[in-house]
Design a protein around this motif. Structure first.
Motif, PDB file in Angstrom:
ATOM      1  N   TYR A  80       0.850  -1.001   0.141  1.00 39.05           N
ATOM      2  CA  TYR A  80       0.151  -0.061   0.055  1.00 39.05           C
ATOM      3  C   TYR A  80       0.824   1.096  -0.080  1.00 39.05           C
ATOM      4  O   TYR A  80       1.741   1.220   0.712  1.00 39.05           O
ATOM      5  N   PRO A  81       0.615   2.119  -0.932  1.00 41.90           N
ATOM      6  CA  PRO A  81       1.592   3.257  -0.984  1.00 41.90           C
ATOM      7  C   PRO A  81       1.634   4.107   0.398  1.00 41.90           C
ATOM      8  O   PRO A  81       0.633   4.524   0.930  1.00 41.90           O
ATOM      9  N   ASP A  82       2.936   4.752   0.474  1.00 39.17           N
ATOM     10  CA  ASP A  82       3.097   5.771   1.585  1.00 39.17           C
ATOM     11  C   ASP A  82       2.448   7.307   1.025  1.00 39.17           C
ATOM     12  O   ASP A  82       2.142   7.885   2.095  1.00 39.17           O
ATOM     13  N   LEU A  83       2.759   7.561  -0.101  1.00 35.58           N
ATOM     14  CA  LEU A  83       2.190   8.869  -0.504  1.00 35.58           C
ATOM     15  C   LEU A  83       1.042   8.385  -1.800  1.00 35.58           C
ATOM     16  O   LEU A  83       1.081   7.406  -2.305  1.00 35.58           O
ATOM     17  N   CYS A  84      -0.087   9.270  -1.815  1.00 38.20           N
ATOM     18  CA  CYS A  84      -1.223   9.032  -2.623  1.00 38.20           C
ATOM     19  C   CYS A  84      -1.546  10.473  -3.458  1.00 38.20           C
ATOM     20  O   CYS A  84      -0.959  11.506  -2.822  1.00 38.20           O
ATOM     21  N   PHE A  85      -2.197  10.469  -4.384  1.00 41.17           N
ATOM     22  CA  PHE A  85      -2.879  11.354  -5.098  1.00 41.17           C
ATOM     23  C   PHE A  85      -4.031  11.799  -4.081  1.00 41.17           C
ATOM     24  O   PHE A  85      -4.986  11.109  -3.803  1.00 41.17           O
ATOM     25  N   ASP A  86      -4.233  13.368  -3.980  1.00 45.78           N
ATOM     26  CA  ASP A  86      -5.347  13.885  -3.457  1.00 45.78           C
ATOM     27  C   ASP A  86      -6.168  14.357  -4.592  1.00 45.78           C
ATOM     28  O   ASP A  86      -5.770  15.255  -5.105  1.00 45.78           O
ATOM     29  N   LEU A  87      -7.349  13.886  -5.054  1.00 44.66           N
ATOM     30  CA  LEU A  87      -8.147  14.205  -6.207  1.00 44.66           C
ATOM     31  C   LEU A  87      -8.475  15.639  -6.044  1.00 44.66           C
ATOM     32  O   LEU A  87      -9.051  16.006  -7.357  1.00 44.66           O
ATOM     33  N   ASN A  88      -8.546  16.122  -4.881  1.00 49.16           N
ATOM     34  CA  ASN A  88      -9.144  17.539  -4.792  1.00 49.16           C
ATOM     35  C   ASN A  88      -8.040  18.572  -4.842  1.00 49.16           C
ATOM     36  O   ASN A  88      -8.548  19.726  -4.767  1.00 49.16           O
ATOM     37  N   VAL A  89      -6.975  18.398  -5.492  1.00 52.36           N
ATOM     38  CA  VAL A  89      -5.792  19.327  -5.560  1.00 52.36           C
ATOM     39  C   VAL A  89      -5.700  20.076  -6.584  1.00 52.36           C
ATOM     40  O   VAL A  89      -5.575  21.317  -6.781  1.00 52.36           O
ATOM     41  N   ASP A  90      -5.889  19.474  -7.759  1.00 55.64           N
ATOM     42  CA  ASP A  90      -5.727  20.138  -8.949  1.00 55.64           C
ATOM     43  C   ASP A  90      -6.230  19.266 -10.202  1.00 55.64           C
ATOM     44  O   ASP A  90      -6.390  17.810  -9.962  1.00 55.64           O
ATOM     45  N   PHE A  91      -6.638  19.754 -11.400  1.00 61.79           N
ATOM     46  CA  PHE A  91      -6.943  18.975 -12.647  1.00 61.79           C
ATOM     47  C   PHE A  91      -6.175  19.949 -13.566  1.00 61.79           C
ATOM     48  O   PHE A  91      -6.443  21.191 -13.894  1.00 61.79           O
ATOM     49  N   PRO A  92      -5.412  19.101 -14.227  1.00 66.73           N
ATOM     50  CA  PRO A  92      -5.163  17.764 -14.288  1.00 66.73           C
ATOM     51  C   PRO A  92      -4.266  17.486 -13.123  1.00 66.73           C
ATOM     52  O   PRO A  92      -3.573  18.296 -12.582  1.00 66.73           O
ATOM     53  N   LEU A  93      -4.029  16.201 -12.759  1.00 73.49           N
ATOM     54  CA  LEU A  93      -3.132  15.792 -11.748  1.00 73.49           C
ATOM     55  C   LEU A  93      -1.561  16.015 -11.851  1.00 73.49           C
ATOM     56  O   LEU A  93      -1.204  15.776 -13.094  1.00 73.49           O
ATOM     57  N   PRO A  94      -0.992  16.256 -10.840  1.00 70.07           N
ATOM     58  CA  PRO A  94       0.560  16.271 -11.196  1.00 70.07           C
ATOM     59  C   PRO A  94       1.018  14.934 -11.587  1.00 70.07           C
ATOM     60  O   PRO A  94       0.176  13.731 -11.438  1.00 70.07           O
ATOM     61  N   ALA A  95       2.275  14.603 -11.719  1.00 70.52           N
ATOM     62  CA  ALA A  95       2.901  13.462 -12.343  1.00 70.52           C
ATOM     63  C   ALA A  95       3.044  12.637 -11.426  1.00 70.52           C
ATOM     64  O   ALA A  95       2.912  11.335 -11.602  1.00 70.52           O
ATOM     65  N   ASP A  96       3.351  12.982 -10.005  1.00 72.88           N
ATOM     66  CA  ASP A  96       3.697  12.051  -8.773  1.00 72.88           C
ATOM     67  C   ASP A  96       2.871  12.395  -7.645  1.00 72.88           C
ATOM     68  O   ASP A  96       2.473  13.338  -7.534  1.00 72.88           O
ATOM     69  N   PRO A  97       2.388  11.207  -6.823  1.00 71.62           N
ATOM     70  CA  PRO A  97       1.854  11.711  -5.730  1.00 71.62           C
ATOM     71  C   PRO A  97       2.595  12.333  -4.639  1.00 71.62           C
ATOM     72  O   PRO A  97       3.848  12.054  -4.735  1.00 71.62           O
ATOM     73  N   SER A  98       2.015  13.111  -3.954  1.00 70.70           N
ATOM     74  CA  SER A  98       2.680  14.059  -3.036  1.00 70.70           C
ATOM     75  C   SER A  98       2.254  14.107  -1.859  1.00 70.70           C
ATOM     76  O   SER A  98       2.575  14.919  -0.710  1.00 70.70           O
TER      77      SER A  98
END
Length: 634
Positions: A80-98
């Motif tokens: 299970y990843p330590d870092l994930c994407f937060d879908l509410n941050v931006d669109f389109p998503l950044p390249a890496d989870p932060s």
């Protein structure tokens, strides 16, 4: 009573008394708590005896329906990843989870659940930026995505679908079809609930065929290469993309979404183990057996639920007495008394109060206000969900948000809108969107995040309002302890007369297929089959999907719809309703019938005539209706 029957009854009573129970005691009647389900419908929350469970994953991380990633807490989950994407941050998503995930998904131990929805998404943004290259997006899906272990043999490039998302701004989607895994029918989902030590405490196996919905047209399973922010092409199949001056530039996205929803088997349930603390729901898809999906959960017993809901008083509105929340979503409206005491007059205002409650009749908010947008995002809204543009754009699922209302009428005038933004009936708001409880702009204005919307609303009727029955349409969404529900309920009031009126009755018969657990009340927005004609009041342009387009697309592309797809009489009750074919209506089933001959009409604004909604019957087909279709009799 004859003597033998009387002796038999007395003998039974003696035996009953000897065994310590009374055959004539009906205090523990059928339908009371402790005797099982009070409704043969697993979507009725506590009344059904089973709670519908939605499991959602984004790029390997479990997410809540509001787009927040779920933490694994203190659990040892190496995959299970330590870092994930937060879908509410931006669109389109950044390249890496932060983002280090913080949200928690809670479930209720001892409660009977069933899997209603399993959805998982992988997406890359700004990687495949060659407008004319369909091979690289397909190669990413097959070789690099989270779903690369599936059987992609046989995949083909499907047609391009253009959608006008706002005036002058288009989205072009290229879908990929026919991969072996997309056509599979005998695969399974093994759901297991694990304790904190990794021990399996309960399990249930679901067939893929147990789920009603997996159709791309409804935002479910799809593989797509999408370009946002386009201007209309200068000519059909123009290979040069042009950014719309009204957009935010071109945005390239490639996505794979696997989504099965709408359980059709009410007996596929399981009891959530009597645990506290942390655990995991593990889902193993038979087509990807070596890479199960993990959904960390926290077990919260019913006795430990905080008292954040409210008792409801005799007037049907919230009191000041706090109580723990239950499952479910019930929408209620109280309409103010008209001035003459009988019906509202044209030019009068309609006042009404909205009360959103759980399935046990507890108010989900105070009497005079609803939760703020910040409450919704921080899981402090008692499950009430608001409009979320990031989920709509990234997750591509319109059923996840858009809570609000619309006032329409009279019912007999609710006609399909073709080629215009203006419906031929009263609608508030006038355009396709409902009046959101929280406006899409609210989170981005000063104080918007903490603003608590009111529960009381006033809608002015026009001076020339036609007499008849009008409807307040409430559209609601709730996510609570794993349960994700959508509801659309009408509430009626009279204008200009006391005599009720009803819908035109041009389409119907949905209950032939949509019955029991498959009923429309349990599908997508959750509107009853009795009120299916209200769909047209929001779905009358491409940004929301025109009802004559997406209804045909959904059913023509559904493997579950086994009826003769050329028989229009099943859904169309009148011949008139079938004799206004248009490009957008016909292409739902017959894409590319005319090639590019009329392609440019697809990009004409609604103010132009003709456009994609033009009446082909008047132009060419008036004397010869399509011979391959079965139409209602004259």
């Amino acid at each position: 009573m004859n003597p033998p029957l009387k002796r038999l009854l007395l003998s039974l009573l003696v035996l009953a008394c000897a065994s310590g129970c009374s055959l004539l005691d009906t205090s523990d009647a059928e339908g009371t708590r402790g005797r099982g389900a009070r409704a043969f419908d697993p979507y009725s929350s506590s009344a059904s005896g089973a709670i519908s469970l939605s499991l959602m994953a984004f790029k390997g991380c479990s997410i809540l329906p509001n787009g927040s990633p779920v933490t694994k807490g203190s659990l040892a989950l190496p995959t299970y990843p330590d870092l994930c994407f937060d879908l509410n941050v931006d669109f389109p998503l950044p390249a890496d989870p932060s983002h280090e995930p913080q949200a928690r998904m809670t479930v209720s131990p001892g409660e009977l659940y069933f899997l209603r929805e399993f959805s998982a998404v992988d997406i890359v943004a700004g990687v495949h930026t060659d407008y004319n290259d369909r091979k690289r997006p397909a190669a990413w899906a097959r070789l690099q995505s989270d779903f690369k272990d599936l059987d992609w043999s046989g995949m083909t490039v499907g047609p391009d679908n253009w959608v006008q998302e706002q005036p002058g701004v288009f989205l072009r989607e290229t879908r990929y079809e026919n991969a072996a895994w997309m056509l599979s029918n005998d695969d399974t989902l093994l759901l297991e609930v694990l304790d904190a030590d990794g021990n399996v405490r309960t399990s249930q196996t679901y067939l893929r065929s147990d789920f009603l919905a997996e159709n791309a047209e409804a935002g479910r399973t799809h593989v797509v290469f999408a370009v946002n922010g386009l201007a209309r092409p200068t000519f059909p199949d123009d290979p040069v993309p042009v950014a719309s001056p009204d957009g935010d530039g071109l945005e390239y996205n490639t996505a794979v979404k696997v989504s099965f929803a709408g359980s059709t088997n009410p007996f596929k349930s399981f009891t959530m183990p009597e645990l506290t603390g942390e655990g995991v729901i593990r889902v193993t898809w038979s087509l990807r057996p070596q890479k199960p999906f993990l959904f960390p959960v926290s077990f919260v017993p019913e006795k430990d639920r905080p008292a954040t809901c409210y008792e409801v008083g005799p007037d049907g509105l919230a009191t000041d007495t706090p109580v723990p929340c239950g499952f479910g979503l019930t929408q209620k409206v109280q309409v103010g008394r008209p001035q003459n005491g009988r019906y509202h007059a044209p030019g009068e205002s309609v006042d009404f109060v909205v009360s959103l409650q759980d399935g046990d009749g507890h108010a989900l908010h105070p009497r005079d206000s609803m939760p703020s947008y910040l409450d919704y995002m921080s899981e402090a809204s008692n499950g009430l969900a608001y409009f979320n543009s990031f989920m709509l754009l990234t997750w591509r699922d319109g059923s996840a948000s858009e809570s609000g209302f619309k006032v329409v009428g009279p019912l007999q005038d609710l006609q399909v809108v073709n080629g215009t933004y203006d419906p031929p009936y009263f609608a508030y708001p006038r355009d396709i969107e409902p009046e959101y409880y929280v406006s899409p702009n609210t989170p981005y204005v000063p104080g918007g995040m903490v603003h608590r919307p009111p529960t009381r609303f006033t809608v002015p009727l026009p001076e020339d309002a036609k007499p008849g029955t009008y409807a307040i349409l409430l559209k609601g969404h709730r996510n609570f302890m794993g349960e994700r529900l959508n509801r659309l309920d009408p509430f009626f009031f009279q204008v200009g007369q006391t005599q009720p009126t009803t819908y035109p009755g041009r389409i119907g018969n949905c209950q032939v297929c949509h019955n029991g657990v498959n009923s429309l009340s349990n599908v997508h927005h959750g509107v009853s089959v009795d009120h299916v004609e209200t769909c047209k009041t929001c779905h009358h342009d491409e940004s929301k999907g025109h009802v004559s387009d997406f209804m045909h697309r959904i059913h023509i592309n559904s493997r579950k719809y086994a009826q003769n797809k050329g028989d229009c009489t099943l859904c169309h009750l009148t011949r008139e309703s079938t004799l206004r074919p248009s490009l957008i209506a016909c292409e739902g089933c017959h894409p590319g019938t005319h090639g590019n001959e009329y392609k440019d009409l697809e990009f004409e604004p609604l103010s132009a005539a003709p456009n994609i909604y033009g009446n082909c019957a008047n132009a060419c087909h008036v004397t010869t209706p399509p011979s391959e279709h079965v139409l209602p009799a004259r």
